[in-house]
Design an enzyme around this catalytic site. Sequence first.
Site, PDB file in Angstrom:
ATOM      1  N   ASP A  74      -8.512  -8.827  -6.978  1.00  0.00           N
ATOM      2  CA  ASP A  74      -8.353  -8.067  -8.186  1.00  0.00           C
ATOM      3  C   ASP A  74      -7.131  -8.274  -8.675  1.00  0.00           C
ATOM      4  O   ASP A  74      -6.345  -7.294  -8.996  1.00  0.00           O
ATOM      5  CB  ASP A  74      -8.599  -6.580  -8.167  1.00  0.00           C
ATOM      6  CG  ASP A  74      -8.980  -5.884  -9.227  1.00  0.00           C
ATOM      7  OD1 ASP A  74      -9.064  -6.484 -10.246  1.00  0.00           O
ATOM      8  OD2 ASP A  74      -9.130  -4.613  -9.057  1.00  0.00           O
ATOM      9  N   GLY A  98      -8.883   7.254 -12.044  1.00  0.00           N
ATOM     10  CA  GLY A  98      -9.943   6.237 -12.099  1.00  0.00           C
ATOM     11  C   GLY A  98     -10.998   6.971 -11.420  1.00  0.00           C
ATOM     12  O   GLY A  98     -11.153   8.036 -11.395  1.00  0.00           O
ATOM     13  N   ASN A  99     -12.012   5.845 -11.410  1.00  0.00           N
ATOM     14  CA  ASN A  99     -13.244   6.562 -10.668  1.00  0.00           C
ATOM     15  C   ASN A  99     -13.223   7.427  -9.498  1.00  0.00           C
ATOM     16  O   ASN A  99     -14.099   8.363  -9.407  1.00  0.00           O
ATOM     17  CB  ASN A  99     -14.083   5.292 -10.234  1.00  0.00           C
ATOM     18  CG  ASN A  99     -15.545   5.365 -11.066  1.00  0.00           C
ATOM     19  OD1 ASN A  99     -15.611   6.318 -11.386  1.00  0.00           O
ATOM     20  ND2 ASN A  99     -16.202   4.355 -10.728  1.00  0.00           N
ATOM     21  N   PHE A 100     -12.205   6.922  -8.774  1.00  0.00           N
ATOM     22  CA  PHE A 100     -12.069   7.396  -7.423  1.00  0.00           C
ATOM     23  C   PHE A 100     -11.450   8.791  -7.382  1.00  0.00           C
ATOM     24  O   PHE A 100     -11.774   9.683  -6.562  1.00  0.00           O
ATOM     25  CB  PHE A 100     -11.213   6.710  -6.507  1.00  0.00           C
ATOM     26  CG  PHE A 100      -9.834   6.359  -7.148  1.00  0.00           C
ATOM     27  CD1 PHE A 100      -8.715   7.428  -6.847  1.00  0.00           C
ATOM     28  CD2 PHE A 100      -9.719   5.447  -8.124  1.00  0.00           C
ATOM     29  CE1 PHE A 100      -7.702   7.210  -7.520  1.00  0.00           C
ATOM     30  CE2 PHE A 100      -8.581   5.348  -8.593  1.00  0.00           C
ATOM     31  CZ  PHE A 100      -7.570   6.055  -8.403  1.00  0.00           C
ATOM     32  N   GLY A 101     -10.540   9.218  -8.735  1.00  0.00           N
ATOM     33  CA  GLY A 101      -9.941  10.186  -8.567  1.00  0.00           C
ATOM     34  C   GLY A 101      -8.590  10.062  -9.030  1.00  0.00           C
ATOM     35  O   GLY A 101      -8.393   9.250 -10.319  1.00  0.00           O
ATOM     36  N   VAL A 156      -3.928   9.432  -8.976  1.00  0.00           N
ATOM     37  CA  VAL A 156      -2.981   8.854  -8.126  1.00  0.00           C
ATOM     38  C   VAL A 156      -1.680   9.910  -8.597  1.00  0.00           C
ATOM     39  O   VAL A 156      -1.466  10.015  -9.777  1.00  0.00           O
ATOM     40  CB  VAL A 156      -2.506   7.447  -8.565  1.00  0.00           C
ATOM     41  CG1 VAL A 156      -1.265   7.116  -7.536  1.00  0.00           C
ATOM     42  CG2 VAL A 156      -3.526   6.679  -7.977  1.00  0.00           C
ATOM     43  N   LYS A 164      -2.856   8.195  -3.629  1.00  0.00           N
ATOM     44  CA  LYS A 164      -4.352   8.125  -4.200  1.00  0.00           C
ATOM     45  C   LYS A 164      -5.132   9.118  -3.607  1.00  0.00           C
ATOM     46  O   LYS A 164      -5.361   9.255  -2.160  1.00  0.00           O
ATOM     47  CB  LYS A 164      -4.732   6.720  -3.883  1.00  0.00           C
ATOM     48  CG  LYS A 164      -5.834   6.171  -4.739  1.00  0.00           C
ATOM     49  CD  LYS A 164      -5.916   4.612  -4.400  1.00  0.00           C
ATOM     50  CE  LYS A 164      -6.849   3.947  -5.525  1.00  0.00           C
ATOM     51  NZ  LYS A 164      -6.958   2.688  -5.473  1.00  0.00           N
ATOM     52  N   GLY A 223      -1.622   8.050 -12.480  1.00  0.00           N
ATOM     53  CA  GLY A 223      -2.833   7.262 -12.986  1.00  0.00           C
ATOM     54  C   GLY A 223      -4.075   7.817 -12.462  1.00  0.00           C
ATOM     55  O   GLY A 223      -4.132   8.742 -11.588  1.00  0.00           O
TER      56      GLY A 223
HETATM   57  P1  ADP Z   1      -7.926   1.659  -9.247  1.00  0.00           P
HETATM   58  O1  ADP Z   1      -8.511   1.072  -7.903  1.00  0.00           O
HETATM   59  O2  ADP Z   1      -8.562   2.655  -9.888  1.00  0.00           O
HETATM   60  O3  ADP Z   1      -7.363   0.625 -10.141  1.00  0.00           O
HETATM   61  P2  ADP Z   1      -5.165   1.612  -8.556  1.00  0.00           P
HETATM   62  O4  ADP Z   1      -4.534   1.337  -7.093  1.00  0.00           O
HETATM   63  O5  ADP Z   1      -4.699   0.275  -9.353  1.00  0.00           O
HETATM   64  O6  ADP Z   1      -6.519   2.102  -8.588  1.00  0.00           O
HETATM   65  O7  ADP Z   1      -4.168   2.761  -9.020  1.00  0.00           O
HETATM   66  C1  ADP Z   1      -4.218   3.356 -10.289  1.00  0.00           C
HETATM   67  C2  ADP Z   1      -3.010   3.639 -10.980  1.00  0.00           C
HETATM   68  O8  ADP Z   1      -2.480   4.667 -10.199  1.00  0.00           O
HETATM   69  C3  ADP Z   1      -2.147   2.446 -11.329  1.00  0.00           C
HETATM   70  O9  ADP Z   1      -2.598   1.720 -12.148  1.00  0.00           O
HETATM   71  C4  ADP Z   1      -0.895   3.101 -11.320  1.00  0.00           C
HETATM   72  O10 ADP Z   1      -0.621   3.729 -12.654  1.00  0.00           O
HETATM   73  C5  ADP Z   1      -1.030   4.260 -10.377  1.00  0.00           C
HETATM   74  N1  ADP Z   1      -0.352   3.875  -9.054  1.00  0.00           N
HETATM   75  C6  ADP Z   1      -1.113   3.469  -8.009  1.00  0.00           C
HETATM   76  N2  ADP Z   1      -0.452   3.074  -6.911  1.00  0.00           N
HETATM   77  C7  ADP Z   1       0.830   3.463  -7.339  1.00  0.00           C
HETATM   78  C8  ADP Z   1       2.242   3.257  -6.670  1.00  0.00           C
HETATM   79  N3  ADP Z   1       2.211   2.637  -5.473  1.00  0.00           N
HETATM   80  N4  ADP Z   1       3.091   3.586  -7.379  1.00  0.00           N
HETATM   81  C9  ADP Z   1       3.006   4.152  -8.428  1.00  0.00           C
HETATM   82  N5  ADP Z   1       1.923   4.190  -9.199  1.00  0.00           N
HETATM   83  C10 ADP Z   1       0.761   3.745  -8.746  1.00  0.00           C
HETATM   84 MG    MG Z   2      -5.765  -1.132 -10.447  1.00  0.00          MG
END
Ligand code: ADP
Ligand code: MG
Length: 594
Positions: free
Chosen positions: A450, A336-339, A341, A358, A334
Amino acid sequence: MRDVAFHLPFFYGSISRFEADEFLRLGGMTDGLFLLRVCLRNLGGYVLSLVFDQKTYHYSIERQLNGTYAIAGGKPHCGPEELCEYYSKDADGLCFALRKPCLRPAGVEPKPGVYDNIRENMLREYARQTWNLEGDALEQAIISQAPQLQKLIATMAHEKMGWYHGIITRDEAERRLYSGAQPDGKFLLRQRQESGTYALSLLYGKTAYHYRIELDKSGKFSIPEGSKFDTLWQLVEYLKIKSDGVIFILREACTNPNQPADLVRPPSLPRNRQEAASLTCNPDGYTPDPIEGRRMLPMDTESYVSPYSDPEELKEKKLYLKRECLLIDEVELGSGNFGSVKKGVYKMRKKQIDVAIKILKNDNENSLKEELMKEASFMQKLDNPYIVRMIGVCHAEHLMLVMEMAAAGPLNKFLSGRKEQITIETIVELLHQVSMGMKYLEQNNFVHRDLAARNVLLVNQHYAKISDFGLSKAIGANDSYYKARTAGKWPVKWYAPECINYRKFSSKADVWSFGVTMWEALTFGQKPYKKMKGPEVVSFIEQGGRLDRPSDCPDEMHELMQECWTYNSKHIGGALSHNKTIIPNILLKPQRSF
Ligand code: ADP
Ligand code: MG
């Protein structure tokens, strides 16, 4: 775990129809005299025995798939007590209304069933053996999976009974029946070698009779042409009372010389976590449920307990992880803004675990760094099977937050386009898990802020974990809410009115978000308030508008989500506005096949 009807003075427990008739006769046989007893055929069901015109009538009350109770063709009720209350006001199809409870005579307690006495121990023993759990993890497993486990255990309880002989041949069964005294009704139950199905062997007039036990598609057992039962021990108990389809009633158990046997699992069940884990090998986390045997439970996965539950691993636990223990894959899960995953593997002392990492893309931005560290220190305080655990932080080429892996990804994405494959029961089960994780947060005075389907990640299709603690906060010891200093980039469509109007965040506000998450899941991942912009949603809600009922959504689930969106305008400006204090524990629907 007492029967939910235990407290009712007209509840007699596991008595037979004949015993019920006897109690009603002693009670005077007046019209409308009634008592309640446990149904010997259907798991979790009851029988209402009622007098009319000097005769007794017996109505079976079935526990339905959605957890409600109903007499065939009648209205559903949330419990046996409510059902009796209803029929006391209106006969509604019964021969007479319930007029007078037939009270248990002094000193008579509800009669325990054969299974009641061994249930608790079997449950514990099963959870301990299968998942190697102890202490808190064991208790949590039992509480969180009680309906599935109870069903599973009930279907295995015959293995604990003296009359069950395991896999033996017909000849061996006869040898055992003929040894010693040979009274009519001496019986045993065995598993047939060829097919794995069961057979009942019974002596009558010094001759052995053998009956094949059929198992129908819905998982019910019966002697051909006879009544159907959820479990083998219920069938035996019933045949002790009535010779339904067999030559004589079952009287004396021919006891297995090898009893009490240890809990033996049928070969179709996975024996341990590793074996079970091999069942979910699909990379997208979706595996059709096995038709026979049982499907995965959360406890079957590696990530049910913390990787640090092993004391030797715990010794090495530190917030900052060594870079050389971390392998980072190119696969992006995944962004996002931060970078982004990414997928990876973390090498622990004794094992390797799959992780999600992350990665902060721009380490120069101190505010982002701070935020990630805040998220990390928040996650460090949490340890629950329904919450994504943090493994640690790694500060190397970038600042990285290392978490346990939830390979099947966000709930909304997983569900979208899977309407044909995923049942409503499965969704309810996943939501129930989310509610358990949220309850844990509430009990520890944390607000998530959230909660949304995008932040519920799946380990597999039957196991959900709450994630994304970027906005989460601890509530002060003397407060009931967290107050944000300024409004920020907020997921407005998931927020309760008091969050927007007063910047107040409590567990009650998380309940509101839970309602929206329920809606997302039950619509198979649709976007809430699709055509509206944030501010429009706020005024729509203020005017009493709410999300529509998803199609095929069960009534209870729709009622529950509406309850999550209760908004009491009288309280505006004062305390928080809606009434729910805890995330509702949705009744998990019992499923026939595991
Ligand atoms: P944000 O703050 O940008 O929403 P998230 O923590 O929700 O960040 O993570 C962004 C994306 O990364 C998630 O929607 C998911 O697809 C993937 N992801 C994050 N954590 C995990 C995890 N523990 N296992 C599998 N995928 C993950
Ligand atoms: Mg999220």
